[in-house]
Design a protein around this motif. Structure first.
Motif, mmCIF file in Angstrom:
data_model
loop_
_atom_site.group_PDB
_atom_site.id
_atom_site.type_symbol
_atom_site.label_atom_id
_atom_site.label_comp_id
_atom_site.label_asym_id
_atom_site.label_seq_id
_atom_site.Cartn_x
_atom_site.Cartn_y
_atom_site.Cartn_z
ATOM 1 N N THR A 218 2.468 1.951 -6.347
ATOM 2 C CA THR A 218 2.066 1.476 -5.031
ATOM 3 C C THR A 218 2.525 0.031 -4.857
ATOM 4 O OG1 THR A 218 0.114 2.879 -5.111
ATOM 5 C CG2 THR A 218 0.110 1.079 -3.491
ATOM 6 N N ARG B 234 3.253 4.129 -1.266
ATOM 7 C CA ARG B 234 3.385 4.664 -2.615
ATOM 8 C C ARG B 234 4.711 5.384 -2.761
ATOM 9 N NH1 ARG B 234 -0.220 5.161 -6.449
ATOM 10 N NH2 ARG B 234 0.099 6.658 -8.140
ATOM 11 N N GLN C 56 2.405 -3.641 -4.118
ATOM 12 C CA GLN C 56 1.334 -4.639 -4.105
ATOM 13 C C GLN C 56 1.882 -5.971 -3.605
ATOM 14 O OE1 GLN C 56 0.519 -3.450 -8.482
ATOM 15 N NE2 GLN C 56 -1.298 -4.603 -7.825
ATOM 16 N N GLY D 85 0.796 -1.225 0.000
ATOM 17 C CA GLY D 85 0.000 0.000 0.000
ATOM 18 C C GLY D 85 0.825 1.269 0.000
#
Lengths: 215, 215
Positions: free
Chosen positions: A135, A130, A137, A128
């Motif tokens: 972002t 960034r 994952q 999550g």
DNA sequence: GTATGTGAAGTTATTCACAGCG
DNA sequence: CGCTGTGAATAACTTCACATAC
């Protein structure tokens, strides 16, 4: 300005590395007013000879004008064409450590034809976050991202212990080229290319040269 | 286990790069129960031949036993001796960007003989921040730190536009080897060694290989 | 005069192949 | 019999040197 005669094979690896250096130098030149460049000038940026520069380029065609030199803008396009980087290549990064974060924020990749389209890890605490446009994952998403963007290149920044199994997973997902920052060698099928980047190796080479006082 | 006969010169650069790869592989081996290693096994980690591994080592002496192979622990010490990394080398980092931060927190350098003793920038907003064991200092401190720790190696992570003048300053301060992450070539005296690390170049090489479908 | 492109020559690096040792 | 160490052979890369073009 003839078309590339040599399509691929029997291109020396050292020549390709030098072409990257020439391209970096040319990229810097366009910010100046200089429009033309000679093989001698290009030689400076790799510590090589002018003949070597001409040879490197001659592997792919004739791009200069005798008595004049090379047009900076033309030569940039020529080398990008050789590399296949006149279009953007989508790239995934696997292993969301500090190096990954630095790479995600690095502007140079996109400018030079490489768009980072995803970054992956297993650690729930990292998911999550960034960095740049990307972002983090979960790794289980990697196959879908690779398929969706037709990704062929991956950057591997996982710990050495996870490198081999991660590489295998990437290859299974369709990855054909891996830039490997892990300090482990990868065993992959012959049609997958691995380029190892060992940050320590550069320092080791320097300390060797100093130790052996080779001026 | 004879002493190195070749002191320095005429050692091929590719051999040195491979020695780093062998060392990485051996470092991983010590965590296993394997005590001996053959040239064939070492060859695997660089995609080379067993004869090449033996040649690389033979440049420096005789370290194996015929019919047996090499002792893992011995070979590690041999290669570290070649590199001069049985002791720690102090290293400064100049340019406190993201890459610098990642490098400062990277554990691998210290384990392998390189201690980062200082990091420097000009940007007042970056000064005082601490990463790993190192606090970012103003560049004007660099000469004092280099002198105090007898630093001979520097890592350059400044923008390309600042690379040349920063390199010159470092050389003036006594630096003899530079690991250059800036995408600019450096003009330095012949007795200063520069090792350029171009992250984009690795991806360019991979995309070239894929473009020219060389399996 | 200047600078490229390229056969030919030269140099460097890799592989072969086997003697030598455990 | 296995694996290193190494002279000899081969392959890869670089430089020389000059014809060619501007």
């Amino acid at each position: 300005m003839t078309a590339p005669p040599a399509d691929n094979h029997n291109i020396p690896d050292p020549s390709i590395r030098r072409l990257s250096a020439y391209l970096r130098y040319l990229e810097n030149l366009v910010t100046t007013e200089q429009r033309r460049v000679s093989s001698r000038q290009l030689a400076g940026c790799v510590g090589g000879s002018d003949a070597q520069v001409r040879r490197d380029l001659a592997l792919f065609g004739q791009f200069g004008r005798r008595g004049v030199g090379y047009e900076v803008d033309d030569l940039i396009q020529v080398i990008r064409t050789i590399f296949g980087t006149r279009r953007q290549w989508p790239v995934v990064v696997v292993g969301a450590g500090l190096l990954c974060q630095a790479l995600l924020r690095y502007q140079g990749f996109k400018q030079r034809g490489f768009t980072l389209v995803g970054a992956f890890d297993t650690d729930p605490r990292k998911l999550g976050a960034r960095y740049g446009d990307v972002t983090i994952q979960h790794i289980d998403e990697v196959e879908a991202v690779i398929a969706r963007h037709h990704v062929r290149l991956a950057i591997l920044t996982v710990p050495a212990t996870a490198a081999q199994r991660t590489a295998e997973r990437l290859v299974r997902a369709g990855i054909e080229g891996i830039m490997n920052f892990a300090s482990a060698s990868l065993n992959v099928p012959a049609d997958v290319h691995v380029n190892r980047v060992d940050l320590t190796a550069s320092l080791e080479q320097l300390s060797f040269q100093l130790s052996s006082h080779r001026s």
